[in-house]
Design a protein around this motif. Structure first.
Motif, mmCIF file in Angstrom:
data_model
loop_
_atom_site.group_PDB
_atom_site.id
_atom_site.type_symbol
_atom_site.label_atom_id
_atom_site.label_comp_id
_atom_site.label_asym_id
_atom_site.label_seq_id
_atom_site.Cartn_x
_atom_site.Cartn_y
_atom_site.Cartn_z
ATOM 1 N N THR A 125 -22.803 6.942 63.836
ATOM 2 C CA THR A 125 -22.794 5.486 63.670
ATOM 3 C C THR A 125 -23.425 4.757 64.847
ATOM 4 O OG1 THR A 125 -20.513 5.491 64.517
ATOM 5 C CG2 THR A 125 -20.811 5.448 62.127
ATOM 6 N N LEU A 126 -23.259 5.277 66.057
ATOM 7 C CA LEU A 126 -23.846 4.607 67.221
ATOM 8 C C LEU A 126 -25.355 4.573 67.121
ATOM 9 C CD1 LEU A 126 -23.750 3.339 70.034
ATOM 10 C CD2 LEU A 126 -23.703 5.667 70.988
ATOM 11 N N ALA A 131 -8.922 8.967 56.688
ATOM 12 C CA ALA A 131 -9.058 9.070 58.145
ATOM 13 C C ALA A 131 -8.094 10.118 58.699
ATOM 14 C CB ALA A 131 -8.805 7.713 58.795
ATOM 15 N N ALA A 132 -6.892 10.167 58.129
ATOM 16 C CA ALA A 132 -5.936 11.193 58.548
ATOM 17 C C ALA A 132 -6.449 12.584 58.185
ATOM 18 C CB ALA A 132 -4.576 10.930 57.901
ATOM 19 N N ASN A 133 -7.033 12.714 56.983
ATOM 20 C CA ASN A 133 -7.614 13.994 56.581
ATOM 21 C C ASN A 133 -8.703 14.445 57.557
ATOM 22 O OD1 ASN A 133 -5.970 13.764 54.369
ATOM 23 N ND2 ASN A 133 -7.627 13.482 52.884
ATOM 24 N N ALA A 134 -9.477 13.484 58.039
ATOM 25 C CA ALA A 134 -10.591 13.780 58.944
ATOM 26 C C ALA A 134 -10.149 13.860 60.396
ATOM 27 C CB ALA A 134 -11.672 12.715 58.796
ATOM 28 N N GLN A 135 -8.860 13.606 60.660
ATOM 29 C CA GLN A 135 -8.321 13.591 62.020
ATOM 30 C C GLN A 135 -9.064 12.572 62.886
ATOM 31 O OE1 GLN A 135 -8.558 17.774 63.185
ATOM 32 N NE2 GLN A 135 -6.487 18.136 62.400
ATOM 33 N N LEU A 136 -9.204 11.374 62.306
ATOM 34 C CA LEU A 136 -9.865 10.267 62.987
ATOM 35 C C LEU A 136 -8.890 9.116 63.182
ATOM 36 C CD1 LEU A 136 -13.261 10.106 61.045
ATOM 37 C CD2 LEU A 136 -12.985 10.700 63.465
ATOM 38 N N GLY A 184 -20.120 1.315 64.348
ATOM 39 C CA GLY A 184 -19.242 1.459 65.503
ATOM 40 C C GLY A 184 -19.810 2.419 66.525
ATOM 41 N N ARG A 185 -19.508 2.179 67.811
ATOM 42 C CA ARG A 185 -20.092 2.992 68.876
ATOM 43 C C ARG A 185 -19.405 4.337 69.058
ATOM 44 N NH1 ARG A 185 -17.426 -1.263 71.323
ATOM 45 N NH2 ARG A 185 -15.758 -0.725 72.810
ATOM 46 N N ASN A 186 -18.173 4.500 68.540
ATOM 47 C CA ASN A 186 -17.461 5.769 68.631
ATOM 48 C C ASN A 186 -16.310 5.742 67.627
ATOM 49 O OD1 ASN A 186 -15.293 4.291 69.889
ATOM 50 N ND2 ASN A 186 -16.328 4.526 71.862
ATOM 51 N N PRO A 187 -15.653 6.893 67.397
ATOM 52 C CA PRO A 187 -14.561 6.918 66.407
ATOM 53 C C PRO A 187 -13.412 5.966 66.739
ATOM 54 C CG PRO A 187 -15.297 9.147 66.871
ATOM 55 C CD PRO A 187 -15.998 8.253 67.855
ATOM 56 N N GLU A 188 -13.227 5.655 68.027
ATOM 57 C CA GLU A 188 -12.141 4.746 68.412
ATOM 58 C C GLU A 188 -12.485 3.290 68.132
ATOM 59 O OE1 GLU A 188 -11.677 8.528 69.860
ATOM 60 O OE2 GLU A 188 -13.343 7.209 70.458
ATOM 61 N N MET A 247 -16.113 6.781 50.743
ATOM 62 C CA MET A 247 -15.537 6.439 52.040
ATOM 63 C C MET A 247 -15.380 7.677 52.919
ATOM 64 S SD MET A 247 -15.727 3.403 51.319
ATOM 65 C CE MET A 247 -15.434 2.901 53.030
ATOM 66 N N ALA A 248 -15.161 8.839 52.294
ATOM 67 C CA ALA A 248 -15.115 10.082 53.061
ATOM 68 C C ALA A 248 -16.483 10.367 53.673
ATOM 69 C CB ALA A 248 -14.672 11.236 52.162
ATOM 70 N N HIS A 249 -17.547 10.087 52.928
ATOM 71 C CA HIS A 249 -18.904 10.242 53.459
ATOM 72 C C HIS A 249 -19.099 9.337 54.675
ATOM 73 C CE1 HIS A 249 -23.402 10.328 53.305
ATOM 74 N NE2 HIS A 249 -23.248 9.070 53.693
ATOM 75 N N GLU A 250 -18.651 8.101 54.588
ATOM 76 C CA GLU A 250 -18.809 7.179 55.712
ATOM 77 C C GLU A 250 -17.983 7.629 56.907
ATOM 78 O OE1 GLU A 250 -21.165 5.225 55.636
ATOM 79 O OE2 GLU A 250 -21.549 5.372 53.496
ATOM 80 N N LEU A 251 -16.782 8.142 56.670
ATOM 81 C CA LEU A 251 -15.969 8.656 57.775
ATOM 82 C C LEU A 251 -16.597 9.903 58.378
ATOM 83 C CD1 LEU A 251 -12.392 8.118 56.308
ATOM 84 C CD2 LEU A 251 -13.444 6.881 58.224
ATOM 85 N N ALA A 252 -17.344 10.653 57.568
ATOM 86 C CA ALA A 252 -18.067 11.808 58.104
ATOM 87 C C ALA A 252 -19.118 11.352 59.111
ATOM 88 C CB ALA A 252 -18.721 12.591 56.965
ATOM 89 N N HIS A 253 -19.785 10.239 58.828
ATOM 90 C CA HIS A 253 -20.728 9.686 59.801
ATOM 91 C C HIS A 253 -20.010 9.325 61.102
ATOM 92 C CE1 HIS A 253 -24.504 9.608 57.728
ATOM 93 N NE2 HIS A 253 -24.070 8.874 56.731
ATOM 94 N N VAL A 254 -18.804 8.766 60.970
ATOM 95 C CA VAL A 254 -18.020 8.416 62.157
ATOM 96 C C VAL A 254 -17.654 9.677 62.927
ATOM 97 C CG1 VAL A 254 -15.850 7.413 62.967
ATOM 98 C CG2 VAL A 254 -17.102 6.311 61.095
ATOM 99 N N LYS A 255 -17.182 10.691 62.222
ATOM 100 C CA LYS A 255 -16.763 11.936 62.879
ATOM 101 C C LYS A 255 -17.943 12.643 63.542
ATOM 102 C CE LYS A 255 -13.849 16.012 62.099
ATOM 103 N NZ LYS A 255 -12.749 15.532 62.967
#
Length: 321
Positions: free
Chosen positions: A140-141, A77-82, A101-105, A128-136
């Motif tokens: 996800t919404l 998440a830190a790598n992705a700045q999330l 989730g509705r947004n990165p927060e 997990m990086a792939h999933e965080l990419a969806h968040v970024k």
């Protein structure tokens, strides 16, 4: 742009919901369906993520209950700045994962125990990086809301007979035939919407996920293992909730996986090929996976501590250290 697409999707699903209501109950059924859809849209925006996590019996973990896994997600998440998402584990033998989730927060990522036990740490990091990419990418919404509304459309059609689906249904000129059409067409239409929004996003999330974890090969290797595991190991919870299938990194449902309109995901082989092309593009030809941890005795899994000694150099490698 994703917010515009989400609004358009909600409008399309609401119209589909109203169409099913009309086929089942005429104008009165259409009005009822509109009111129900409007309420569901609002409810889904705030609660769809919780509903999906509850459907799959996900359990939230932290640094004390799943230290290695939690720290890995935190570093990624830190790598992705999330912001740090909530982290969940699903007790299911099939290797798989999804984000919601509705947004990165207000995001959450979830992985099955099958994934954590079957994959190497680098491969888990790629997933997990792939999933965080969806968040970024704010996928996800739209993915989560589609899961809940598509499931509701199917439910409405399946229970059509309880909402006036009989031969004496007054005010509905389509009558019994309309109900049958609604029961057949509505789930298929909802499924097509799911497919349209998910398949093109997977390639984008694969590429960004590779950037987040630092190695396209890690994710490519993970995709091959997950696809093989998903083909062998059934996910009964996903089978009971098929409207959520598009959220997973690999289709959790049994059946043929083809790269065409009738698949919730692109073919795994195509995704792996795209990742390897990306690796060559950035000047990182295929490299062997790090294997120091494979031979560790009495390994307790990626969410617990192992009693085996570790190489000090390996502790400084990878996204978790």
């Amino acid at each position: 742009m994703n917010m515009v697409r989400t609004a358009l999707l909600l409008a399309a699903l609401t119209a589909l919901f109203m169409g099913v209501g009309f086929l089942i109950g005429g104008q009165q059924g259409m009005v009822i369906a509109f009111v129900f859809a409007a309420g569901m849209n609002l409810f889904s925006y705030w609660n769809a993520d919780k509903m999906v996590l509850r459907m799959h019996h996900a359990q939230e973990v932290d640094e004390h209950t799943a230290p290695e896994f939690y720290r890995m997600v935190r570093q990624l998440a830190a790598n992705a700045q999330l912001p740090m998402p909530k982290v969940y584990i699903i007790h299911n033998p099939q290797p798989n994962a999804f984000a919601t989730g509705r947004n990165p927060e207000n995001a959450a990522v979830a992985a099955t125990t099958g994934l954590l036990e079957m994959l190497e740490p680098e491969e888990v990091a790629g997933v997990m990086a792939h999933e965080l990419a969806h968040v970024k990418n704010r996928d996800t919404l739209i993915m989560t809301i589609t899961a809940t509304i598509a499931g509701a459309i199917s439910m409405l059609a399946n229970f059509g007979f309880f909402f006036g689906g009989n031969r004496d249904n007054n005010g509905n000129p389509l009558g019994f035939v309309g109900v049958l059409l609604a029961m057949i067409v509505a789930p298929l239409a909802a499924m097509l919407v799911q497919m349209a929004i998910s398949r093109t996003r997977e390639y984008s999330a694969d590429r960004l996920g590779a950037e987040i974890c630092g190695s396209p090969q890690w994710l490519a290797s993970a995709l091959g293992k997950i696809a093989g595991g998903a083909a062998r190991i059934p996910n009964m919870t996903a089978e009971a909730n098929p409207a959520t299938a598009h959220m997973f990194i690999i289709n959790p449902l049994s059946g043929q996986r083809m790269d065409n309109l009738f698949s919730t995901h692109p073919a795994t082989e195509n995704r792996i090929a795209a990742l390897m092309d990306f690796a060559r593009e950035i000047g990182r030809p295929a490299a062997p996976m790090r294997t120091e941890r494979v031979a560790e005795p009495a390994r307790q899994g990626p969410w617990g501590r192992s009693s085996a000694p570790t190489d000090s150099r390996s502790n400084r490698r990878g996204p978790w250290g």
